[in-house]
Design an enzyme around this catalytic site. Structure first.
Site, PDB file in Angstrom:
ATOM      1  CD  GLU A 109     -21.821  25.254  -5.856  1.00  0.00           C
ATOM      2  OE1 GLU A 109     -22.800  24.739  -5.271  1.00  0.00           O
ATOM      3  OE2 GLU A 109     -20.683  24.799  -5.795  1.00  0.00           O
TER       4      GLU A 109
ATOM      5  NE  ARG B  68      -8.005  23.138  10.718  1.00  0.00           N
ATOM      6  CZ  ARG B  68      -9.241  23.310  11.160  1.00  0.00           C
ATOM      7  NH1 ARG B  68      -9.646  24.500  11.517  1.00  0.00           N
ATOM      8  NH2 ARG B  68     -10.079  22.293  11.251  1.00  0.00           N
TER       9      ARG B  68
ATOM     10  CG  ASP C 157     -18.971  18.543  -7.861  1.00  0.00           C
ATOM     11  OD1 ASP C 157     -19.787  18.487  -8.800  1.00  0.00           O
ATOM     12  OD2 ASP C 157     -19.242  18.194  -6.695  1.00  0.00           O
TER      13      ASP C 157
ATOM     14  CG  LEU D   4      -6.044  12.254   4.497  1.00  0.00           C
ATOM     15  CD1 LEU D   4      -6.055  11.852   3.023  1.00  0.00           C
ATOM     16  CD2 LEU D   4      -4.798  11.689   5.181  1.00  0.00           C
ATOM     17  N   GLY D   5      -9.720  14.113   5.449  1.00  0.00           N
ATOM     18  CA  GLY D   5     -10.705  13.681   6.452  1.00  0.00           C
ATOM     19  C   GLY D   5     -11.389  12.420   5.952  1.00  0.00           C
ATOM     20  NE  ARG D   6     -16.825  12.879   7.956  1.00  0.00           N
ATOM     21  CZ  ARG D   6     -17.099  13.762   8.920  1.00  0.00           C
ATOM     22  NH1 ARG D   6     -17.141  13.364  10.173  1.00  0.00           N
ATOM     23  NH2 ARG D   6     -17.352  15.018   8.626  1.00  0.00           N
ATOM     24  CB  ILE D   7     -14.633  13.020   1.446  1.00  0.00           C
ATOM     25  CG1 ILE D   7     -16.071  13.001   1.994  1.00  0.00           C
ATOM     26  CG2 ILE D   7     -14.640  12.896  -0.077  1.00  0.00           C
ATOM     27  CD1 ILE D   7     -16.906  14.226   1.611  1.00  0.00           C
TER      28      ILE D   7
ATOM     29  CG  HIS E  81     -22.372  21.100  -5.417  1.00  0.00           C
ATOM     30  ND1 HIS E  81     -22.201  22.139  -4.550  1.00  0.00           N
ATOM     31  CD2 HIS E  81     -22.180  19.986  -4.660  1.00  0.00           C
ATOM     32  CE1 HIS E  81     -21.929  21.688  -3.337  1.00  0.00           C
ATOM     33  NE2 HIS E  81     -21.914  20.372  -3.384  1.00  0.00           N
TER      34      HIS E  81
ATOM     35  NE  ARG F  11     -20.148  23.428   0.957  1.00  0.00           N
ATOM     36  CZ  ARG F  11     -20.544  22.163   0.787  1.00  0.00           C
ATOM     37  NH1 ARG F  11     -20.114  21.457  -0.238  1.00  0.00           N
ATOM     38  NH2 ARG F  11     -21.395  21.609   1.632  1.00  0.00           N
TER      39      ARG F  11
END
Ligand code: NAP
Ligand code: 8YV
Length: 324
Positions: free
Chosen positions: A260, A175, A255, A152-155, A278, A231
């Site tokens: 990749e 964490r 995605d 749960l960061g910026r995105i 992606h 990722r």
């Protein structure tokens, strides 16, 4: 002589147009023999412009003794060994925030496609199966779900906000606990047990390698939906394939992949998975904003010695300038 930028991967014509008047641009992809070019001209390189897929190999950097800055066209920088760069005094910048909404939209697009069986329903309409076989089967609602956000960061925060429209209950695993109105789980397995949907949106790299494991899929369970916009390395991909094949989980929307642009054939043949190449941030509008920030970091450094958005690991060796 104009300072040299060594460019790895593609850049847009808009980025190129802004750089051409001030810099000599060397495209790695256009060199017949990169190692030979670097052996002869590596000392002229002042900047590297790369991206989240290609990064830069440390032996390339060793051949560029005067590089000051690596500007990464993307927010994730797991393909760059940032500790190595910091120890050499090289600043690394990236493109946080400007892509939050787009990547969050991609996560929702995948989640909605899984619950409402978009692939099956689109085929039912397009192939004439509706006329021939009758109405499509019922799918499941994407509303009122318990959604576990891994990272749960910026995105992740933008995803949580967009999910409000679907009356989701947000829970999360990082964490570190945050001051947010969502329930925190320090144990990912316990969160997977509590969630209907898991959305992975952490950085890649060693600390998250195969974080989403066989045990996590077992805890998510046969009704569970897994979405990955982080990722490919964050997931144990063979365990994911097996979980989809055995219906240990219901469906997945992906995605990103381990190697990749290769996608394992088993994933391509499975009915209960939605695959994207992606494209989390890949709209004209968002790539323009990312490209602008990537270019601005280099131009700002060249003019003032400061940058706008250093990665945290090199923030201590960078002077930060606010964007005007
Ligand atoms: P961010 O703001 O730094 O958020 C990352 C979150 O992940 C943080 O809340 C962090 O919290 C958590 N995290 C980090 N390591 C963890 C671990 N080992 N276990 C559990 N949680 C962990 O980054 P962002 O801007 O949201 O971007 C996140 C990532 O999304 C990028 O690094 C990139 O890999 C991916 N991304 C993908 C696309 C795409 O096209 N699909 C586009 C953009 C970004 P703690 O530090 O408290 O653990
Ligand atoms: C891009 C990404 O696909 O920002 C990231 O971390 O994964 C994507 O926005 C990538 O960086 C290409 O430039």
């Amino acid at each position: 002589m104009l300072p040299t930028i060594y460019i790895i991967g593609g850049i847009t014509p808009f980025m190129e147009a802004q750089l051409v008047p001030h810099f000599t641009l060397i495209y790695d992809a256009k060199l017949e023999d990169s190692a030979k070019w670097l052996a002869e001209h590596g000392a002229d390189v002042r900047y590297v412009l790369t991206n989240g897929h290609d990064g830069i190999a440390s032996d390339y950097i060793d051949a560029m003794p005067h590089v000051k800055l690596i500007s990464n066209y993307g927010v994730g920088y797991d393909a760059i060994d940032v500790s190595y760069m910091r120890d050499k005094g090289i600043i690394v910048t990236h493109t946080p925030d400007v892509l939050n909404e787009e990547v969050a939209t991609t996560a929702l697009m995948l989640m909605l496609s899984c619950y409402r069986e978009f692939r099956y329903n689109e085929a039912h309409a397009r192939t004439g199966a509706w006329e021939k076989d009758g109405n499509a089967r019922l799918s499941r609602s994407a509303d009122n779900r318990v959604v576990g956000i891994v990272g749960l960061g910026r995105i992740g925060t933008a995803i949580a906000r967009k999910l409000e429209a679907f009356n989701a209950e947000i829970i999360y695993h990082n964490r570190n606990e945050k001051q947010v109105p969502y329930r925190y789980f320090d144990n990912l397995i316990e969160m997977a047990e509590a969630a209907d949907t898991l959305i992975a949106i952490t950085p890649g790299g060693a600390s998250t390698n195969a974080l989403i494991s066989k045990e996590v899929f077992e805890a998510l369970g046969p009704e569970g939906v897994f979405i990955n916009v982080a990722r490919g390395s964050v997931v144990d991909e063979p365990a994911l394939i097996s979980a989809l094949e055995t219906k240990t989980i219901a469906a997945a929307g992906l995605d990103v992949f381990a190697a990749e642009p290769h996608i394992p054939d088993q994933l391509k043949t499975l009915e209960n998975v939605v695959l994207l190449p992606h494209i989390g941030s890949a709209t004209e509008e968002t790539r323009a904003a990312m490209g602008q920030l990537t270019v601005d970091n280099i131009i700002c450094y060249e003019k003032t010695g400061a940058v706008h958005t250093p990665v945290p690991e090199t923030a201590e060796i960078a002077t930060v300038a606010k964007r005007g």
